[in-house]
Write an enzyme that holds these catalytic residues in place. Structure first.
Site, short mmCIF file in Angstrom:
data_model
loop_
_atom_site.label_atom_id
_atom_site.label_comp_id
_atom_site.label_asym_id
_atom_site.label_seq_id
_atom_site.Cartn_x
_atom_site.Cartn_y
_atom_site.Cartn_z
N HIS A 20 39.78 69.43 -0.79
CA HIS A 20 41.24 69.55 -0.69
C HIS A 20 41.91 69.26 -2.04
O HIS A 20 43.01 68.68 -2.10
CB HIS A 20 41.80 68.69 0.44
N GLU A 64 35.27 60.37 0.10
CA GLU A 64 35.98 61.29 1.01
C GLU A 64 35.01 62.07 1.88
O GLU A 64 35.36 62.54 2.96
CB GLU A 64 36.85 62.26 0.20
FE LIG Z 1 41.65 63.50 -1.72
#
Ligand SMILES: [Fe+2]
Length: 322
Positions: A12, A243
């Protein structure tokens, strides 16, 4: 009955959103990145999910150091794009699915996963960039193709949840979705990563070998991934590589055996490795209801003619770049 038919992993990277918003997608640097999502957008248009559950992390937009929920589920009717310092991204307001979200909250909390329920929440690039990559560029006055149930995960402040906890939450979400009475075709996104570090002496770290192994195991042997401790993510994938635990929520929500529909990997985008994968459930109901890759199904049944078999082989082939 609702059913999760596929999982999508996607980075992202905020600079991807900036490239879209500033009309740079055709520039050679960015075209290399966006070209990897053309097939995915075709797959998404063909699949036409009724709802997307998007696992992402907030980057101090909706939350801050004052309030850090480990898992926060969006139960609102809509989620406006957050102002991340240069105004909200010019993308549509994300429509929620409060009925499904509330059902998931009830089921998962009673399964002993203590979610924070958010009845008002803005969403940042962590969610809207993967939506752009999979749904394409949507005018801010139009609508995204389907409603979304956002699940924000703390991977910003120590301690984030473990990979195992994330995987098991995915399992609980799968159970929740499958006990929802309405006939919904659901996809689930895991977002973030892949390897990257944005500050400190190792800023710019990218570990393609680690990333490839992660994608391989996500597809074939996710139990290997759930055992990875936080410190290994830090060492091997950089400070922000943690993440990647969010991808394990997505994987946990799928069947044990999945078909890898598509993969894309390229470096760099900004200072990050971009990874992307689509994994489809093999269960009968999911297969019956998922329209994608008809050639692959015919080939699996031994009914395909040679050109169709070749097309199926191409469709199954993984694409690795970088
Ligand atoms: Fe991020």
């Amino acid at each position: 009955m609702a059913r999760i038919i596929a999982g999508i992993g996607s980075s992202h990277v905020p600079a991807i959103g900036a490239a879209i918003d500033n009309g740079k997608t055709e520039e050679p640097y960015w075209k290399r990145v966006f070209s990897g999502f053309v097939k995915s957008q075709e797959w998404m248009r063909e699949t036409k999910p009724d709802v997307a559950i998007i696992v992402y992390n907030d980057h101090a937009s909706a939350f801050s150091v004052e309030m850090i929920p480990t898992f926060a589920l969006g139960c609102a009717a809509e989620f406006p794009p957050a102002d991340e310092g240069w105004g909200p991204r010019p993308v549509p307001v994300v429509q929620g699915h409060p009925a499904l979200a509330s059902h998931i909250a009830q089921s998962v909390i009673l399964d002993e996963f203590d979610l924070t329920i958010c009845n008002k929440m803005e969403v940042d690039h962590g969610m809207t960039v993967p939506m752009n990559l999979l749904f394409g560029n949507v005018d801010k006055n139009a609508h995204w193709p389907c409603p979304v149930v956002p699940l924000a995960v703390n991977v910003v402040m120590y301690p984030p949840p473990t990979g195992h906890r994330c995987f098991m939450l995915g399992r609980a979400i799968k159970k929740a979705v499958e006990s929802y009475p309405e006939d919904l075709k659901v996809v689930i996104f895991g977002t973030g990563g892949l390897s990257h570090q944005i500050s400190g002496p190792r800023a710019g770290l990218i570990n393609s070998k680690w990333d490839k192994a992660f994608l391989d195991n996500l597809s074939k042997d996710p139990q290997k991934l759930v055992k990875i401790p936080h410190v290994d993510y830090m060492r091997e994938a950089g400070a922000e590589g943690i993440e990647m635990v969010m991808w394990l929520i997505m994987r946990g929500a799928l069947d044990d055996k999945v078909d890898e529909v598509y993969r894309f990997y390229t470096v760099p985008a900004s200072n990050t490795a971009v990874g992307h994968i689509i994994l489809a459930n093999r269960s009968r109901t999911a297969r019956r209801r998922a329209p994608a890759h008809k050639a692959g199904k015919r080939a699996a049944a031994g009914k395909a003619k040679a050109p169709a078999r070749r097309a199926a082989a191409r469709a199954k082939a993984t694409i690795i770049r970088g």
